[in-house]
Write a protein that holds these residues in place. Structure first.
Motif, mmCIF file in Angstrom:
data_model
loop_
_atom_site.group_PDB
_atom_site.id
_atom_site.type_symbol
_atom_site.label_atom_id
_atom_site.label_comp_id
_atom_site.label_asym_id
_atom_site.label_seq_id
_atom_site.Cartn_x
_atom_site.Cartn_y
_atom_site.Cartn_z
ATOM 1 N N GLU A 61 -14.421 -8.953 6.547
ATOM 2 C CA GLU A 61 -15.064 -8.031 7.490
ATOM 3 C C GLU A 61 -16.520 -7.770 7.084
ATOM 4 O OE1 GLU A 61 -12.516 -4.614 7.569
ATOM 5 O OE2 GLU A 61 -10.918 -5.730 8.587
ATOM 6 N N ARG A 62 -16.749 -7.577 5.799
ATOM 7 C CA ARG A 62 -18.112 -7.349 5.313
ATOM 8 C C ARG A 62 -18.999 -8.553 5.601
ATOM 9 N NH1 ARG A 62 -21.074 -7.754 0.085
ATOM 10 N NH2 ARG A 62 -22.724 -6.207 0.253
ATOM 11 N N LEU A 63 -18.461 -9.729 5.355
ATOM 12 C CA LEU A 63 -19.220 -10.949 5.593
ATOM 13 C C LEU A 63 -19.557 -11.098 7.078
ATOM 14 C CD1 LEU A 63 -20.381 -13.230 3.970
ATOM 15 C CD2 LEU A 63 -18.175 -14.387 4.089
ATOM 16 N N GLU A 64 -18.629 -10.769 7.949
ATOM 17 C CA GLU A 64 -18.902 -10.849 9.386
ATOM 18 C C GLU A 64 -20.034 -9.891 9.778
ATOM 19 O OE1 GLU A 64 -19.206 -11.931 13.151
ATOM 20 O OE2 GLU A 64 -18.038 -13.001 11.630
ATOM 21 N N LEU A 65 -20.034 -8.690 9.223
ATOM 22 C CA LEU A 65 -21.127 -7.743 9.504
ATOM 23 C C LEU A 65 -22.462 -8.275 9.001
ATOM 24 C CD1 LEU A 65 -19.363 -4.365 8.669
ATOM 25 C CD2 LEU A 65 -20.006 -5.226 10.943
ATOM 26 N N LEU A 66 -22.456 -8.888 7.840
ATOM 27 C CA LEU A 66 -23.696 -9.460 7.302
ATOM 28 C C LEU A 66 -24.189 -10.609 8.176
ATOM 29 C CD1 LEU A 66 -22.785 -9.400 3.512
ATOM 30 C CD2 LEU A 66 -24.545 -8.019 4.640
ATOM 31 N N TYR A 67 -23.268 -11.448 8.642
ATOM 32 C CA TYR A 67 -23.653 -12.541 9.545
ATOM 33 C C TYR A 67 -24.266 -11.986 10.836
ATOM 34 C CZ TYR A 67 -20.968 -15.961 6.761
ATOM 35 O OH TYR A 67 -20.480 -16.779 5.763
ATOM 36 N N ARG A 68 -23.677 -10.911 11.363
ATOM 37 C CA ARG A 68 -24.226 -10.285 12.580
ATOM 38 C C ARG A 68 -25.636 -9.752 12.323
ATOM 39 N NH1 ARG A 68 -19.200 -6.622 14.710
ATOM 40 N NH2 ARG A 68 -17.736 -8.354 15.000
ATOM 41 N N SER A 69 -25.824 -9.142 11.181
ATOM 42 C CA SER A 69 -27.155 -8.625 10.831
ATOM 43 C C SER A 69 -28.169 -9.767 10.761
ATOM 44 C CB SER A 69 -27.112 -7.899 9.485
ATOM 45 O OG SER A 69 -26.318 -6.749 9.574
ATOM 46 N N ARG A 70 -27.751 -10.878 10.186
ATOM 47 C CA ARG A 70 -28.647 -12.031 10.078
ATOM 48 C C ARG A 70 -29.021 -12.553 11.459
ATOM 49 N NH1 ARG A 70 -29.734 -17.293 9.343
ATOM 50 N NH2 ARG A 70 -30.859 -17.829 7.444
ATOM 51 N N ARG A 71 -28.009 -12.672 12.337
ATOM 52 C CA ARG A 71 -28.290 -13.134 13.712
ATOM 53 C C ARG A 71 -29.250 -12.180 14.419
ATOM 54 N NH1 ARG A 71 -22.736 -14.607 13.600
ATOM 55 N NH2 ARG A 71 -22.169 -12.634 14.564
ATOM 56 N N ALA A 72 -29.061 -10.881 14.228
ATOM 57 C CA ALA A 72 -29.942 -9.895 14.867
ATOM 58 C C ALA A 72 -31.377 -10.039 14.368
ATOM 59 C CB ALA A 72 -29.429 -8.474 14.605
ATOM 60 N N LEU A 73 -31.539 -10.254 13.072
ATOM 61 C CA LEU A 73 -32.894 -10.456 12.528
ATOM 62 C C LEU A 73 -33.547 -11.714 13.111
ATOM 63 C CD1 LEU A 73 -32.722 -9.573 8.728
ATOM 64 C CD2 LEU A 73 -34.246 -8.582 10.440
ATOM 65 N N LEU A 74 -32.759 -12.772 13.190
ATOM 66 C CA LEU A 74 -33.294 -14.020 13.730
ATOM 67 C C LEU A 74 -33.655 -13.887 15.211
ATOM 68 C CD1 LEU A 74 -30.973 -16.605 11.997
ATOM 69 C CD2 LEU A 74 -33.411 -16.225 11.550
ATOM 70 N N GLU A 75 -32.805 -13.180 15.979
ATOM 71 C CA GLU A 75 -33.094 -12.980 17.396
ATOM 72 C C GLU A 75 -34.340 -12.128 17.590
ATOM 73 O OE1 GLU A 75 -29.513 -11.345 19.016
ATOM 74 O OE2 GLU A 75 -28.419 -13.237 18.770
ATOM 75 N N SER A 76 -34.501 -11.083 16.786
ATOM 76 C CA SER A 76 -35.679 -10.239 16.939
ATOM 77 C C SER A 76 -36.944 -10.977 16.530
ATOM 78 C CB SER A 76 -35.533 -8.936 16.146
ATOM 79 O OG SER A 76 -35.496 -9.196 14.751
#
Length: 81
Positions: A61-76
């Motif tokens: 679950e933690r890893l999935e949240l980190l992956y989401r954060s990474r995607r959000a940074l890349l999208e922004s």
């Protein structure tokens, strides 16, 4: 400890944050891998998963949240460039 400074340009701060996040993701992936090994060891020994199974779920679950954060940074980053 973050090395991000408010005086840095936004794009530079975002890239630095991405670099730091990648390091956190790497550590989280290694933790997940250790948890997977613990679960497999318990299965091989015919034991219940108990704490090892719970730890694996938390790590995933933690890893999935980190992956989401990474995607959000890349999208922004893409929105600005």
């Amino acid at each position: 400890m973050s090395t991000l400074s408010p005086s840095m340009p936004v794009q530079h701060r975002r890239r630095r944050a991405l670099t730091e996040l990648d390091a956190v993701i790497d550590r989280a992936e290694r933790m997940r891998d250790r948890c997977l090994l613990d679960v497999q060891d318990r299965k091989d020994a015919g034991k219940g998963l108990g704490r090892a199974g719970a730890m694996l779920r938390v790590a995933e679950e933690r890893l999935e949240l980190l992956y989401r954060s990474r995607r959000a940074l890349l999208e922004s980053e893409g929105e600005e460039g």
